[in-house]
Design an enzyme around this catalytic site. Structure first.
Site: not given
Ligand code: PXP
Length: 247
Positions: A15, A17-18, A26, A51, A53, A57-58, A78, A108, A159, A198-199, A221
């Site tokens: 992912n 996004d970040h 910036r 994702h 959103r 935001r990203h 996503e 998140t 998922e 996630h996480g 992340h």
């Molecule tokens: N899967 C889904 C559906 C998510 O929404 C996210 C966070 O955007 C992730 C996986 C990835 O989670 P993390 O950024 O905590 O690794």
């Protein structure tokens, strides 16, 4: 001699996004999530997750087409279950669309989608995405009610939300891991491909990666954060290695 059945390689969706979060801080073009997607492709990642959103935001709309054009990896979009996101998904036709709950004020994605409670809202969205050849995934808590809802909706993928597992410790974490394993098995028995995410970090990924039915992990992340110290190629490569060792 009976042939050994090897579980298929566990796929890693990264992912990105970040990368866009830092870019947007910036307001310019750097760092570019498309460049990150290219590095992921060369480092053992199997897919790109992004994702879009509601508040952008990203990841932004134009990032989607650029990611699709620049890498050969499948895109897992996503998205919230809204008409706006449905139209965007139908326009871009990503490989997969993972429907997630979304609240503007959250940092998140918190918690899974209430696929059971939202059946009537989700059914036409799942149908239209599926008709367009997009593989639908539902981001749900590891809860039998939600798996049953996914079966009723005809989703090919779920998922399983690993956030509770990632934040728990000791026996609570063991219990949460068991729920994830049980729900992965339940999904697979019903013809649904279980993914998880996630996480997840280097420290907690392996017990989830070892669940044989789980076909894909989506991780963001931690990998982008770790990339600040070791580079994205190394952070993705190390995660790939840990996942492979766990299988
Ligand atoms: N899967 C889904 C559906 C998510 O929404 C996210 C966070 O955007 C992730 C996986 C990835 O989670 P993390 O950024 O905590 O690794």
């Amino acid at each position: 001699m009976s042939a050994l059945i090897r579980p298929a390689r566990l796929r890693l969706g990264v992912n990105i996004d970040h990368v866009a979060t830092i870019r947007n801080a910036r307001g310019g073009d750097h760092p570019d999530p498309v460049r990150a997607a290219g590095i992921v492709a060369g480092a053992g990642g199997d897919g790109i997750t992004a994702h879009l959103r509601e508040d952008r935001r990203h990841i932004r709309d134009d990032d989607l087409a650029r990611i699709q054009a620049a890498t050969g990896l499948p895109l897992n979009l996503e998205m919230a279950a809204t008409e706006e996101m449905l139209e965007i998904a139908l326009h871009h036709r990503p490989h997969a669309a993972c429907i997630v709950p979304e609240r503007r004020e959250e940092r998140t994605t918190e918690g899974g989608l209430d696929a059971a409670g939202l059946h009537d809202q989700l059914a036409p969205i799942v149908a239209r995405l599926t008709d367009a050849g997009i593989r639908v995934s539902l981001f749900i808590a590891p809860d039998p009610r939600q798996i049953e809802a996914a079966i009723r909706l005809g989703a090919p993928v779920v998922e399983l939300h690993t956030g509770e597992y990632a934040h728990a410790t000791g026996e609570a974490q063991v219990a949460e891991l068991r729920r994830i394993a049980d729900m992965a098995a339940l999904a697979a028995r019903n013809g649904i491909e279980p993914h998880a995410g996630h996480g997840l970090t280097y420290d907690n990924v392996q017990p989830v990666a070892a669940i044989p039915q789980v076909a894909e992990l989506n991780i963001g992340h931690f990998l982008i954060g770790e990339a600040i110290f070791v580079g994205l190629e190394a952070s993705v490569g190390r995660m790939r290695e840990l996942m492979d060792l766990a299988r």
